[in-house]
Scaffold this motif. Structure first.
Motif, PDB file in Angstrom:
ATOM      1  N   CYS A  35       0.835  -1.202   0.000  1.00  0.00           N
ATOM      2  CA  CYS A  35       0.000   0.000   0.000  1.00  0.00           C
ATOM      3  C   CYS A  35       0.870   1.253   0.000  1.00  0.00           C
ATOM      4  O   CYS A  35       1.769   1.376   0.822  1.00  0.00           O
ATOM      5  CB  CYS A  35      -0.911  -0.021   1.222  1.00  0.00           C
ATOM      6  N   GLU A  36       0.597   2.184  -0.942  1.00  0.00           N
ATOM      7  CA  GLU A  36       1.368   3.428  -1.002  1.00  0.00           C
ATOM      8  C   GLU A  36       0.775   4.511  -0.121  1.00  0.00           C
ATOM      9  O   GLU A  36       1.478   5.270   0.516  1.00  0.00           O
ATOM     10  CB  GLU A  36       1.463   3.921  -2.447  1.00  0.00           C
ATOM     11  N   SER A  37      -0.563   4.608  -0.080  1.00  0.00           N
ATOM     12  CA  SER A  37      -1.218   5.540   0.840  1.00  0.00           C
ATOM     13  C   SER A  37      -2.504   4.911   1.338  1.00  0.00           C
ATOM     14  O   SER A  37      -3.192   4.213   0.595  1.00  0.00           O
ATOM     15  CB  SER A  37      -1.499   6.887   0.157  1.00  0.00           C
ATOM     16  N   CYS A  38      -2.799   5.160   2.618  1.00  0.00           N
ATOM     17  CA  CYS A  38      -3.980   4.525   3.203  1.00  0.00           C
ATOM     18  C   CYS A  38      -4.793   5.543   3.987  1.00  0.00           C
ATOM     19  O   CYS A  38      -4.277   6.560   4.436  1.00  0.00           O
ATOM     20  CB  CYS A  38      -3.586   3.331   4.068  1.00  0.00           C
ATOM     21  N   PHE A  39      -6.071   5.224   4.155  1.00  0.00           N
ATOM     22  CA  PHE A  39      -7.001   6.068   4.901  1.00  0.00           C
ATOM     23  C   PHE A  39      -6.951   5.703   6.381  1.00  0.00           C
ATOM     24  O   PHE A  39      -7.063   6.534   7.256  1.00  0.00           O
ATOM     25  CB  PHE A  39      -8.418   5.873   4.338  1.00  0.00           C
ATOM     26  N   SER A  40      -6.830   4.400   6.630  1.00  0.00           N
ATOM     27  CA  SER A  40      -6.666   3.880   7.984  1.00  0.00           C
ATOM     28  C   SER A  40      -5.679   2.717   7.891  1.00  0.00           C
ATOM     29  O   SER A  40      -5.219   2.384   6.799  1.00  0.00           O
ATOM     30  CB  SER A  40      -8.010   3.409   8.561  1.00  0.00           C
ATOM     31  N   ARG A  41      -5.357   2.107   8.994  1.00  0.00           N
ATOM     32  CA  ARG A  41      -4.331   1.052   9.019  1.00  0.00           C
ATOM     33  C   ARG A  41      -4.621  -0.068   8.025  1.00  0.00           C
ATOM     34  O   ARG A  41      -3.715  -0.614   7.409  1.00  0.00           O
ATOM     35  CB  ARG A  41      -4.231   0.491  10.442  1.00  0.00           C
ATOM     36  N   ASP A  42      -5.917  -0.410   7.867  1.00  0.00           N
ATOM     37  CA  ASP A  42      -6.288  -1.549   7.021  1.00  0.00           C
ATOM     38  C   ASP A  42      -7.009  -1.170   5.735  1.00  0.00           C
ATOM     39  O   ASP A  42      -7.453  -2.047   5.007  1.00  0.00           O
ATOM     40  CB  ASP A  42      -7.166  -2.527   7.818  1.00  0.00           C
TER      41      ASP A  42
END
Length: 201
Positions: A96-103
């Motif tokens: 993952c390059e960018s995430c909204f939350s951990r998962d």
């Protein structure tokens, strides 16, 4: 002879002091660079607490841990605002390059495709890969075609040489996801009509 040894020792001592002072200046300069935006800073570990609007980014180098205050979290992290400290938290998935939350991933690294917040090397069944966005898009599985409709022209079933007839097919409710890639659900073809209507209309 003693005088020469004394002068030699004095020279060595002054050189060591000069080297130590230079090293201390470099360390303090490096510390100031690492402590930009810090409220509290450690000589060994960098930032411990940041100014209110900044995020604390912590990373490991072997067994050592370092802190830095940043305006935005780097790729692979997302910002979490807290009452005492704002932190950059690492995305759980390494792809993952960018995430909204951990998962929940919002953008995957190269060679991976995004689908419902997860990164895949190949898109799951019933989805197709979109190379432009690097996302997996849902596909529809339509049901069987209906029978062809009556041959009509401008709402009439007679009085013209050629008309059109249509047939349709439905998509199961579960597959009707917004943005899903569906094959044709309606088909039209040319058909021959009765030239003369009964009763001479």
């Amino acid at each position: 002879m003693l005088w020469i040894i004394f002068m030699l020792l004095l020279f060595i001592s002054s050189m060591e002091m000069l080297t130590q002072n230079r090293w201390k200046k470099q360390v303090s300069a490096g510390l100031l660079e690492n402590c930009t935006g810090c409220v509290l800073c450690s000589e060994d570990n960098g930032c411990i607490t940041c100014h209110h609007r900044l995020f604390l980014l912590i990373w490991r180098d072997g067994i050592r841990q370092y802190g830095m205050c940043v305006h935005t979290c780097p790729p692979g992290y997302f910002g979490v605002r807290g009452l005492e400290v704002n932190r950059c938290t690492k995305c759980r998935s390494p792809s993952c390059e960018s995430c909204f939350s951990r998962d929940f991933c919002m953008k995957c690294k190269d060679k991976f495709y995004l689908h419902k917040g997860q990164c895949f090397r190949q898109c799951p069944p019933s989805t197709t890969a979109q190379p432009g966005t690097r996302e997996c898009q849902e596909t529809c599985e339509p049901g069987p075609w209906s029978e062809w409709s009556a041959c009509t022209h401008e709402g009439r079933t007679c009085g013209c040489k050629w008309g059109l007839e249509t047939r349709v097919r439905e998509v199961a409710g579960a597959a009707k996801e917004e943005g899903a890639v569906c094959p044709a659900l309606l088909e039209t073809r040319r058909c021959r009509m009765r030239k003369h209507c009964p009763g001479g209309e």
